[in-house]
Motif scaffolding. Structure first.
Motif, PDB file in Angstrom:
ATOM      1  N   TYR A 182      50.439   7.993  -0.474  1.00  0.00           N
ATOM      2  CA  TYR A 182      50.176   8.257   0.681  1.00  0.00           C
ATOM      3  C   TYR A 182      51.169   7.512   1.566  1.00  0.00           C
ATOM      4  O   TYR A 182      51.590   8.154   2.700  1.00  0.00           O
ATOM      5  CB  TYR A 182      48.719   8.100   1.036  1.00  0.00           C
ATOM      6  N   LEU A 185      54.511   9.101   1.512  1.00  0.00           N
ATOM      7  CA  LEU A 185      54.199  10.713   2.140  1.00  0.00           C
ATOM      8  C   LEU A 185      54.184  10.540   3.831  1.00  0.00           C
ATOM      9  O   LEU A 185      54.800  11.373   4.363  1.00  0.00           O
ATOM     10  CB  LEU A 185      53.051  11.250   1.732  1.00  0.00           C
ATOM     11  N   ARG A 233      50.014  17.346   1.786  1.00  0.00           N
ATOM     12  CA  ARG A 233      49.140  16.143   2.096  1.00  0.00           C
ATOM     13  C   ARG A 233      47.893  16.752   2.187  1.00  0.00           C
ATOM     14  O   ARG A 233      46.922  16.240   1.689  1.00  0.00           O
ATOM     15  CB  ARG A 233      49.573  15.350   3.092  1.00  0.00           C
TER      16      ARG A 233
END
Length: 484
Positions: A182, A185, A233
């Motif tokens: 995460y 990203l 995502r």
């Protein structure tokens, strides 16, 4: 003269030390094993180490899985306080802290490879033995004696490798997503958003079928990349909801046999507290233990992100190709010397690294899918392989995106003069003429320019179109959206 059991064990221990120095003797149901004194593991770990010499250090059970098993065992120890002496539970819990922190991992106490028992039984026992011996140390006992802590009766109480390892696999993946995936990203998406905004007025020629198309802005092009990863995502978020459902306490087949009332709920609540993640009890333990669909789904989203990154990296590599013979619309950052025989060449090495990572993730997807579809009845015996591949994909993608952002995307700049030259030379601007002079006449002008090696403007003027009309009609900046 009579000896009690402890005295007999002590005599045997001393005798074994004389026979094989620098080892201690530990017993399991198959007999005695000589364990190196500087190792916390026991006989079942050593048997696995001997019988499964597959690969090397790089094939060991991933560290995040060992940490997750420590979390599982700590939660179980605390949930067992209603049926086990509190001081034993506390010692086991403290020993688990050394597993979770990585202290014991650094000291080579977890040597087993991925390629072992398909439900992670060997690693489950490896964890039990290490925690047991560390707890014995904490309580002032002698390592290897199983007194006052036993790896099966105490550390593994109310548990089975079927539920503990499956639970740990989900925990490890969820934690690694938060730690590795995460953050990278988010950075990637934010950088793409910045480029999209900064370059909204840099107008360039579009390309479809690898051929010239109508114009768009470089910002619009990069907004497409941004949306790809935003969608990725979102898909990942959705898949995580299923991953957070844990079968801890399901025991052998999901019936919760040999567990106490409330054990599962207490364990999972404690796991959520320890990880700061929203883990909940699985709505159906039989599904969660016999199938690995949640991991397949999640890796499928990683695979989709890999496909997006492959497209983005390849586009940037092509747009940065040159400096004279390629597209050269983007200037790649100079981060390393040129080729050995071509000094000064800026290579798209970050693009190459990222696309190789994407290819590996796509390969991992095949392994994960095959493993998950090959489970039988109440247990999937591919969990170590499935979990290790998912974790590897997360690490590769997380590290790869981070490197790409720092060493390529952040320093990427448009080559505005080259972009303008290519756009002016493109024949696809003829699209702007079509509403004014018709399709057939416009096509004739474009064909003539192509055959004669001239520009669109030259052939348009030759066809009788006035200069002021051409300049009014053919404006790339007015071709970026619908007509008013």
């Amino acid at each position: 003269m009579s000896f009690d059991q402890k005295e007999i064990f002590s005599l045997m221990y001393k005798l074994a030390r004389l026979i094989v120095p620098d080892t201690r003797v530990e017993y399991d149901s198959m007999g005695a094993m000589h364990i190196p004194l500087d190792r916390m593991y026991g006989p079942q770990t050593l048997r696995s180490l001997i019988k499964f010499p597959i690969g090397g250090v790089e094939e060991r059970m991933p560290r995040p899985l060992i940490k997750a098993m420590g979390i599982v065992k700590k939660a179980a120890a605390e949930a067992n306080k209603n049926c086990l002496e509190e001081k034993l539970c506390d010692a086991i819990s403290k020993a688990c802290d050394d597993v979770i922190s990585g202290k014991l991992y650094e000291e080579e106490h977890f040597p087993l490879v991925i390629w072992q028992d398909g439900c992670g039984e060997h690693t489950n026992m490896n964890i039990n033995e290490v925690i047991c011996n560390r707890a014995i140390e904490i309580l002032g006992g002698q390592v290897g004696t199983k007194d006052p802590v036993d790896p099966d009766e105490h550390v593994n109480l109310s548990q089975c490798s079927h539920d503990t390892f499956t639970t740990a696999a989900r925990i490890a993946v969820a934690m690694q997503l938060q730690e590795k995936m995460y953050p990278s990203l988010r950075t990637f998406i934010d950088l793409l958003a910045k480029k999209s905004s900064d370059w909204r007025d840099v107008i360039k020629i579009g390309r479809t079928h690898l051929m010239d198309a109508v114009p768009l802005s470089l910002g619009q092009e990069f907004s497409g990349y941004q949306q790809q990863l935003v969608n990725g995502r979102t898909r990942l978020d959705s898949a995580l909801c299923r991953l957070y459902e844990l079968p801890m306490g399901g025991s052998m087949v999901g019936t919760k046999e040999n567990t106490t009332q409330g054990f599962s709920e207490q364990c999972i609540k404690r796991i959520a507290d320890l990880t700061f993640l929203p883990f909940v009890e699985s709505p159906n333990f039989f599904e969660s233990m016999s199938a690995c669909d949640a991991l397949v789904e999640l890796h499928g989203e990683l695979n989709t992100i890999a496909a997006s990154l492959m497209k983005i990296a390849n586009d940037i590599r092509l747009l940065g190709s040159g400096p004279r013979s390629g597209f050269a619309e983007l200037n790649l950052p100079e981060i390393e010397p040129g080729c050995a025989i071509m000094p000064g060449v800026v290579k798209a090495s970050q693009c190459e690294a990222l696309t190789m990572i994407c290819a590996q993730v796509m390969g991992n997807q095949v392994a994960v899918s095959m493993g998950a579809s090959s489970g039988h009845f109440q247990l999937n015996t591919f969990v170590p392989m499935i979990a290790s591949n998912v974790l590897r994909s997360i690490t590769l993608l997380g590290d790869g995106m981070k490197s790409f952002c720092i060493h390529c995307l952040e320093g990427l700049e448009p080559n505005k003069s080259r972009i303008e030259t290519i756009m002016k030379d493109s024949l696809m601007l003829v699209t702007a003429l079509s509403p004014h002079i018709g399709y057939e006449r416009s096509a004739g002008i474009a064909i003539a320019a192509h055959q004669n090696g001239t520009t669109l403007k030259q052939e348009a003027l030759r066809a009788g179109i006035k200069m002021e009309d051409f300049q009014e009609w053919v404006q790339p900046s007015k071709m970026l959206g619908p007509d008013n």
